[in-house]
Design a protein around this motif. Structure first.
Motif, PDB file in Angstrom:
ATOM      1  N   LEU A  39       0.809  -1.216   0.000  1.00 44.42           N
ATOM      2  CA  LEU A  39       0.000   0.000   0.000  1.00 44.42           C
ATOM      3  C   LEU A  39       0.847   1.275   0.000  1.00 44.42           C
ATOM      4  N   ASP A  40       2.146   1.129  -0.136  1.00 41.05           N
ATOM      5  CA  ASP A  40       3.055   2.268  -0.130  1.00 41.05           C
ATOM      6  C   ASP A  40       3.316   2.720  -1.565  1.00 41.05           C
ATOM      7  N   PRO A  41       3.111   3.995  -1.878  1.00 44.72           N
ATOM      8  CA  PRO A  41       3.363   4.471  -3.247  1.00 44.72           C
ATOM      9  C   PRO A  41       4.792   4.230  -3.742  1.00 44.72           C
ATOM     10  N   ALA A 108     -12.769  -8.300   1.068  1.00 44.53           N
ATOM     11  CA  ALA A 108     -13.815  -9.199   1.580  1.00 44.53           C
ATOM     12  C   ALA A 108     -13.941 -10.503   0.795  1.00 44.53           C
ATOM     13  N   PRO A 109     -13.912 -10.490  -0.554  1.00 45.22           N
ATOM     14  CA  PRO A 109     -14.086 -11.745  -1.293  1.00 45.22           C
ATOM     15  C   PRO A 109     -12.888 -12.697  -1.227  1.00 45.22           C
ATOM     16  N   VAL A 110     -11.693 -12.200  -0.834  1.00 43.51           N
ATOM     17  CA  VAL A 110     -10.499 -13.058  -0.882  1.00 43.51           C
ATOM     18  C   VAL A 110     -10.019 -13.503   0.495  1.00 43.51           C
ATOM     19  N   ARG A 111     -10.599 -12.962   1.555  1.00 39.72           N
ATOM     20  CA  ARG A 111     -10.088 -13.263   2.896  1.00 39.72           C
ATOM     21  C   ARG A 111     -10.137 -14.745   3.236  1.00 39.72           C
ATOM     22  N   GLU A 112     -11.127 -15.442   2.733  1.00 41.82           N
ATOM     23  CA  GLU A 112     -11.258 -16.864   3.068  1.00 41.82           C
ATOM     24  C   GLU A 112     -10.179 -17.722   2.416  1.00 41.82           C
ATOM     25  N   ARG A 113      -9.516 -17.188   1.411  1.00 42.16           N
ATOM     26  CA  ARG A 113      -8.467 -17.955   0.718  1.00 42.16           C
ATOM     27  C   ARG A 113      -7.130 -17.908   1.441  1.00 42.16           C
ATOM     28  N   PHE A 114      -7.010 -17.040   2.452  1.00 42.20           N
ATOM     29  CA  PHE A 114      -5.734 -16.860   3.134  1.00 42.20           C
ATOM     30  C   PHE A 114      -5.902 -16.940   4.647  1.00 42.20           C
ATOM     31  N   ASP A 115      -4.816 -17.363   5.311  1.00 45.15           N
ATOM     32  CA  ASP A 115      -4.810 -17.383   6.770  1.00 45.15           C
ATOM     33  C   ASP A 115      -4.412 -16.017   7.330  1.00 45.15           C
ATOM     34  N   TYR A 116      -3.510 -15.346   6.598  1.00 41.39           N
ATOM     35  CA  TYR A 116      -3.046 -14.028   7.022  1.00 41.39           C
ATOM     36  C   TYR A 116      -2.951 -13.101   5.819  1.00 41.39           C
ATOM     37  N   VAL A 117      -3.405 -11.870   6.025  1.00 42.15           N
ATOM     38  CA  VAL A 117      -3.244 -10.810   5.034  1.00 42.15           C
ATOM     39  C   VAL A 117      -2.439  -9.705   5.707  1.00 42.15           C
ATOM     40  N   LEU A 118      -1.247  -9.423   5.171  1.00 48.46           N
ATOM     41  CA  LEU A 118      -0.362  -8.425   5.768  1.00 48.46           C
ATOM     42  C   LEU A 118      -0.358  -7.159   4.916  1.00 48.46           C
ATOM     43  N   LEU A 119      -0.574  -6.022   5.557  1.00 47.96           N
ATOM     44  CA  LEU A 119      -0.651  -4.746   4.860  1.00 47.96           C
ATOM     45  C   LEU A 119       0.593  -3.916   5.147  1.00 47.96           C
ATOM     46  N   ASP A 120       1.291  -3.523   4.096  1.00 47.83           N
ATOM     47  CA  ASP A 120       2.436  -2.626   4.215  1.00 47.83           C
ATOM     48  C   ASP A 120       1.930  -1.202   4.002  1.00 47.83           C
ATOM     49  N   CYS A 121       1.723  -0.469   5.088  1.00 47.56           N
ATOM     50  CA  CYS A 121       1.124   0.867   5.008  1.00 47.56           C
ATOM     51  C   CYS A 121       2.162   1.916   4.609  1.00 47.56           C
ATOM     52  N   PRO A 122       1.710   2.994   3.990  1.00 48.49           N
ATOM     53  CA  PRO A 122       2.633   4.074   3.635  1.00 48.49           C
ATOM     54  C   PRO A 122       3.072   4.844   4.877  1.00 48.49           C
ATOM     55  N   PRO A 123       4.199   5.566   4.794  1.00 51.49           N
ATOM     56  CA  PRO A 123       4.668   6.362   5.940  1.00 51.49           C
ATOM     57  C   PRO A 123       3.939   7.697   6.025  1.00 51.49           C
TER      58      PRO A 123
END
Length: 247
Positions: A39-41, A108-123
Motif C-alpha cells: 500500500l506504499d506508493p 472481503a471476497p479473498v479473505r477466506e483464501r488466506f490465513d493471514y493478510v499483511l498490509l504494508d502501510c505508507p509512511p
C-alpha cells in the motif's frame, strides 16, 4: 477467514517493508497461506520481492478498473502489487462517502483464501492508511530506538484511537517492535528502556538487529530466509514472528 494485520508507522525508513516481507515469508514457510498487500506508493515491497512491471496493482483494483490480482511468489505466499499512483488516491477518492472502507470491500471476497493478510502501510496517516486501519484486525508498529522516535508513534496511536471509536471498534494494537537495533549503543538501549516504561505491555521482547543481509536480500528479490537463513536477521525475524503469533 484470514486475519488482517497492518504494519504501520508515520515515519519512513523504520524497516516496515522489510518486516512485512520477512514476517510474511516466515508465516508461509510455516505452512500458513499468506497474502501481502503493498500500500506504499514507493512500491518497495513489490520491487523487493522481485515483482517488476506488474500489469495489475492495488490502485487499479481500488478504483474498480479490474479485480484484485495476487501474484504468486512461492508456495503459500502471494503479493498484491503496489503502484506509485497510490500517491493520488486521496485526491481521486477523498470525496467518496465510503472512502475509508474501499480496501475492506476489496479484500472481503479473498479473505477466506488466506490465513493471514499483511498490509504494508505508507509512511503517512492519510486515506490509504485509514483504509488499512478500517479493515485490519490488528496492527504492529516497527520503530527505531532513537531520539524523537516517540513523536510519530503518538500520532499513530492517536489515529488508532479515533479509528477504534468511529470506524473499526475491533482494531487492536498487537505491539511495537524495535528494528535496526544495536544494543552496543548506549543511546539505543536507553531509548528502548524509556519506551518500554512509557508504553508498558506494548513493546515486544524481540528486536530486529542491524543486519547487512536484511539490506541485501531485497536487491535480489528475496526474503531473509531464502537469502541468508543462517543470519542474525533470519533468527530475529523468526523469533519475532513467534512472538507476534502469541498476541
Amino acid at each position: 477467514m484470514g486475519k488482517i494485520i497492518a504494519f504501520t508507522n508515520q515515519k519512513g525508513g523504520v524497516g516496515k517493508t522489510t518486516s512485512v516481507a520477512n514476517i510474511g515469508a516466515g508465516l508461509a514457510r510455516a505452512g500458513h497461506r499468506v497474502l501481502l498487500l503493498d500500500l506504499d506508493p514507493q512500491a518497495n515491497l513489490t520491487k523487493g520481492l522481485g515483482v517488476m512491471d506488474a500489469e495489475q496493482n492495488v490502485y487499479g483494483a481500488l478504483l474498480g478498473e479490474y479485480a484484485l490480482r495476487a501474484y504468486t511468489l512461492r508456495d503459500n505466499l502471494a503479493l498484491v502489487a503496489g503502484s506509485p499512483a497510490l500517491s493520488g488516491f486521496e485526491k481521486v477518492k477523498g470525496n467518496d462517502l465510503d472512502r475509508e472502507f474501499l480496501l475492506k470491500d476489496l479484500l472481503a471476497p479473498v479473505r477466506e483464501r488466506f490465513d493471514y493478510v499483511l498490509l504494508d502501510c505508507p509512511p503517512a496517516l492519510g486515506l490509504i492508511t485509514l483504509n488499512a486501519y478500517a479493515c485490519a484486525d490488528m496492527l504492529f508498529i516497527p520503530l527505531e530506538a532513537q531520539l524523537y522516535a516517540a513523536d510519530g508513534l503518538e500520532k499513530v496511536l492517536d489515529l488508532v484511537t479515533r479509528v477504534q471509536r468511529r470506524v473499526n471498534p475491533a482494531l487492536t494494537i498487537g505491539g511495537i517492535f524495535f528494528t535496526r537495533f544495536d544494543g552496543r549503543k548506549v543511546l539505543r538501549r536507553e531509548t528502548a528502556e524509556q519506551l518500554r516504561a512509557q508504553y508498558p505491555g506494548l513493546i515486544l521482547q524481540q528486536a530486529v538487529r542491524e543486519s547487512i543481509a536484511l539490506s541485501e536480500a531485497p536487491h535480489l528479490g528475496q526474503d531473509i530466509f531464502a537469502y541468508a537463513p543462517g543470519s542474525a536477521g533470519a533468527a530475529d525475524y523468526q523469533t519475532l514472528l513467534e512472538e507476534i503469533l502469541t498476541r
